[in-house]
Design a protein around this motif. Structure first.
Motif, short mmCIF file in Angstrom:
data_model
loop_
_atom_site.label_atom_id
_atom_site.label_comp_id
_atom_site.label_asym_id
_atom_site.label_seq_id
_atom_site.Cartn_x
_atom_site.Cartn_y
_atom_site.Cartn_z
N HIS A 247 1.02 2.83 -8.11
CA HIS A 247 1.32 1.93 -6.75
C HIS A 247 1.54 0.58 -7.17
O HIS A 247 1.72 0.31 -8.26
CB HIS A 247 -0.12 2.43 -5.85
CG HIS A 247 -1.24 1.83 -6.20
ND1 HIS A 247 -1.63 1.80 -7.74
CD2 HIS A 247 -2.07 0.66 -5.70
CE1 HIS A 247 -2.73 0.87 -7.79
NE2 HIS A 247 -2.98 0.31 -6.63
N GLY A 248 1.57 -0.14 -5.94
CA GLY A 248 1.73 -1.57 -6.31
C GLY A 248 3.13 -1.93 -6.39
O GLY A 248 4.12 -1.05 -6.45
N SER A 249 3.44 -3.07 -6.63
CA SER A 249 4.80 -3.44 -6.60
C SER A 249 5.90 -2.98 -7.61
O SER A 249 6.95 -2.85 -7.48
CB SER A 249 4.84 -5.11 -6.77
OG SER A 249 4.39 -5.76 -5.41
N THR A 250 5.48 -2.54 -8.80
CA THR A 250 6.03 -2.00 -9.62
C THR A 250 6.41 -0.49 -9.49
O THR A 250 7.18 -0.12 -10.38
CB THR A 250 5.30 -2.17 -11.12
OG1 THR A 250 4.28 -1.30 -11.21
CG2 THR A 250 5.14 -3.36 -11.67
N LEU A 334 1.33 1.78 2.03
CA LEU A 334 2.42 0.57 1.67
C LEU A 334 3.27 0.86 0.95
O LEU A 334 4.66 0.59 1.01
CB LEU A 334 1.53 -0.56 1.20
CG LEU A 334 1.94 -1.87 1.21
CD1 LEU A 334 2.64 -2.51 2.62
CD2 LEU A 334 1.19 -3.01 0.44
N ARG A 335 2.88 1.52 -0.30
CA ARG A 335 3.91 1.91 -1.15
C ARG A 335 5.06 2.84 -0.58
O ARG A 335 6.25 2.50 -0.85
CB ARG A 335 3.44 2.58 -2.36
CG ARG A 335 4.34 3.04 -3.49
CD ARG A 335 3.81 4.23 -4.30
NE ARG A 335 3.81 5.52 -3.62
CZ ARG A 335 3.21 6.70 -4.16
NH1 ARG A 335 2.63 6.52 -5.32
NH2 ARG A 335 3.01 7.65 -3.24
N ASP A 336 4.69 3.77 0.24
CA ASP A 336 5.77 4.66 0.60
C ASP A 336 6.72 3.91 1.71
O ASP A 336 7.66 4.27 1.83
CB ASP A 336 5.08 5.88 1.12
CG ASP A 336 4.64 6.75 -0.11
OD1 ASP A 336 4.73 6.49 -1.15
OD2 ASP A 336 3.98 7.82 0.20
N TRP A 337 5.78 3.30 2.52
CA TRP A 337 6.48 2.33 3.61
C TRP A 337 7.62 1.51 3.22
O TRP A 337 8.75 1.64 3.70
CB TRP A 337 5.64 1.71 4.31
CG TRP A 337 6.22 0.95 5.53
CD1 TRP A 337 6.71 1.61 6.86
CD2 TRP A 337 6.24 -0.40 5.59
NE1 TRP A 337 7.11 0.35 7.52
CE2 TRP A 337 6.90 -0.49 6.84
CE3 TRP A 337 6.05 -1.47 4.88
CZ2 TRP A 337 7.06 -2.11 7.07
CZ3 TRP A 337 6.26 -2.82 5.19
CH2 TRP A 337 7.07 -2.92 6.36
#
Length: 392
Positions: A247-250, A334-337
């Motif tokens: 997850h996260g920005s990467t 948030l990741r999937d959105w």
């Protein structure tokens, strides 16, 4: 102790790298040598091979006739698997004895030709792959080992592909050029990565990082790095894991990020999280012992455990959250959105670059400044989740 897997296709020059690492101080365990040892005359291993393949794979003096056996197994997947079923357990037991005999501060390099083929990569904190192009490997096998071109090509094609090895590789060493270049690459790997990696593991300390937020351009290697790490973690964690995710920005294509791979583990409770965080050394991670928590979108503190990289070559944050915390779901939402909304990715990227360019004393300060945008994004993501029936 740091355990490293070393592999490469036949003719790639893996032995050159193993020899150089041994010169620098590594404890090298050669699976090929062990495979010979366990089928020496008089061993149960040789008796089992002869019983399976018949007397035609023995020399007149009762030793293993390797060329004769090779002609049988390299042209037949089933026969090769039968041989592996005999030899691999014997090699595995002997390898475990040698690993146990190495010192607590050792860098143990296990030279395993079929590491990728046998799916052993998750058993090592780092995998090093030695590479040379197929045409160069073919030349070496014919010129240096006296194989026929047909036999050499059959040996090469019976092993993993370059793409399969790349997927397993944390470190890729090109051995197609001059020896001095390969030795220089090994020397850098030893001094810049392996030695400090082992020291950080033994001390239980995270590898150093820059104190400020430094953004990197999107790197297509980030998801593969996360996948390899999660495979190692799953092997260790077993049924303690409810789920494990990048997850996260990467984890968002096209999004610049600090060059730190974030993974999230969801477990039953905080006690399990703390125990797991302290047991990930074989994945190259060490637990950070202080109290760690998330601040959820309502401003409440949610405890978690945190493990980070001992490896100076791959920064990692491993967030281990109890299933009762709402933050694990928000992280995935948030990741999937973002993955589904390129315009939001561009918006978030612009904000990140702006904040990283502003003066800030710590990474935490940079992260705090992003919070209002993230909370607003989660509100938008909630509406999207309801419309699409999204579930984590």
């Amino acid at each position: 102790m740091l355990r490293v897997g070393l592999t490469g296709g036949i003719g790639a020059g893996k032995s050159v790298v193993a020899h150089r690492l041994a010169e620098r101080g590594a404890t090298v365990i050669d699976a090929d040598l062990l495979a010979r040892e366990v089928v020496e005359p008089g061993t149960p291993g040789l008796d089992a091979v002869a019983a399976e393949f018949g007397p035609g794979v023995l020399t007149p003096d009762g030793a293993l006739d390797r060329p004769a056996l090779g002609k049988v197994v390299f042209a037949d997947d089933d026969r090769r698997q039968a041989l592996n079923a005999i030899v691999h357990p014997l090699v595995g037991r002997r390898r475990q004895e040698l690993v146990a005999a190495a010192g607590p501060d050792a860098v143990v390099v296990e030279d395993i030709p079929l590491l990728v083929e046998n799916r052993y990569e998750a058993g090592f904190a780092l995998v090093v792959v030695v590479h040379a192009p197929e045409e160069e490997r073919l030349r070496r096998l014919v010129d240096d080992r006296g194989m026929t071109p047909a036999d050499a090509l059959a040996r090469i094609r019976a092993q993993a592909t370059d793409d399969q090895r790349r997927a397993a590789a944390d470190v890729w060493i090109d051995n197609s050029g001059p020896l001095v270049d390969t030795e220089a690459a090994v020397d850098d790997l030893w001094s810049q990565r392996l030695v400090p990696f082992e020291a950080h593991l033994r001390a239980g300390t995270r590898a150093p990082r820059p104190p400020h937020a430094i953004l990197a351009d999107p790197d297509p290697a980030w998801p593969e790095q996360a996948r390899r790490l999660l495979e190692r973690i799953r092997r260790i964690a077993g049924d303690r894991l409810i789920r494990a995710d990048h997850h996260g920005s990467t984890s968002v294509p096209g999004l610049p990020a600090k060059d730190v791979v974030d993974v999230q583990l969801v477990v039953a409770d905080l006690e399990t999280a703390a125990a797991l965080a302290g047991g990930l050394a074989d994945a190259g991670l060490v637990r950070l012992p202080d109290r760690w928590f998330d601040v959820d979108r309502d401003g409440a503190e949610r405890d978690k455990a945190l493990a980070c990289n001992a490896d100076p070559g791959r920064p990692v944050n491993c967030h281990i959250r109890p299933v009762t915390s709402p933050t694990w779901r928000d992280a995935l939402l948030l990741r999937d959105w973002l993955r589904a909304h390129p315009d939001a990715v561009a918006e978030y990227a612009a904000l990140k670059r702006d904040l990283a360019a502003q003066p800030h004393d710590t990474i935490d300060e940079y992260a705090t400044r992003k919070t209002p945008w993230i909370n607003a994004a989660l509100a938008r993501a909630d509406r999207w989740a309801e419309q699409t029936a999204w579930q984590p």
